[in-house]
Design a protein around this motif. Sequence first.
Motif, PDB file in Angstrom:
ATOM      1  N   SER A 157      22.865 -72.150  36.963  1.00  0.00           N
ATOM      2  CA  SER A 157      21.502 -72.382  37.438  1.00  0.00           C
ATOM      3  C   SER A 157      20.405 -72.179  36.393  1.00  0.00           C
ATOM      4  O   SER A 157      19.281 -72.608  36.586  1.00  0.00           O
ATOM      5  N   THR A 158      20.717 -71.535  35.293  1.00  0.00           N
ATOM      6  CA  THR A 158      19.698 -71.253  34.284  1.00  0.00           C
ATOM      7  C   THR A 158      19.451 -72.482  33.420  1.00  0.00           C
ATOM      8  O   THR A 158      20.358 -72.944  32.728  1.00  0.00           O
ATOM      9  N   ALA A 169      21.636 -67.097  41.433  1.00  0.00           N
ATOM     10  CA  ALA A 169      20.241 -67.541  41.425  1.00  0.00           C
ATOM     11  C   ALA A 169      19.767 -67.832  42.847  1.00  0.00           C
ATOM     12  O   ALA A 169      20.492 -67.634  43.812  1.00  0.00           O
ATOM     13  N   GLN A 183      17.191 -73.045  42.771  1.00  0.00           N
ATOM     14  CA  GLN A 183      17.609 -73.221  41.380  1.00  0.00           C
ATOM     15  C   GLN A 183      18.975 -73.893  41.294  1.00  0.00           C
ATOM     16  O   GLN A 183      19.183 -74.814  40.506  1.00  0.00           O
ATOM     17  N   GLN A 240      18.803 -77.524  42.324  1.00  0.00           N
ATOM     18  CA  GLN A 240      18.211 -78.342  41.267  1.00  0.00           C
ATOM     19  C   GLN A 240      19.276 -78.758  40.248  1.00  0.00           C
ATOM     20  O   GLN A 240      19.363 -79.918  39.854  1.00  0.00           O
TER      21      GLN A 240
END
Length: 71
Positions: A15-16, A41, A45, A48
């Motif tokens: 997710s980062t 997360a 997130q 996405q």
Amino acid sequence: MNELRGNVAIVTGASTPRGIGNEIAKRFARGNASLLLVAEATREQLDQTANVCRELGAERVQVLLSDLGDS
């Protein structure tokens, strides 16, 4: 580029943005793999990242919110 179609990849830490897990997930997606994205997360997130992977060609994408740090 369908070299990974029919394969499943489990990617943690996806997710980062610009993180290694995110980049690995996108690489698998470009190869048309199915993905299970796991992260601690927020749902937004992780969703996405999942949407980006779908746009890049992932065959299927599932998400799982989980902290694997103490597992």
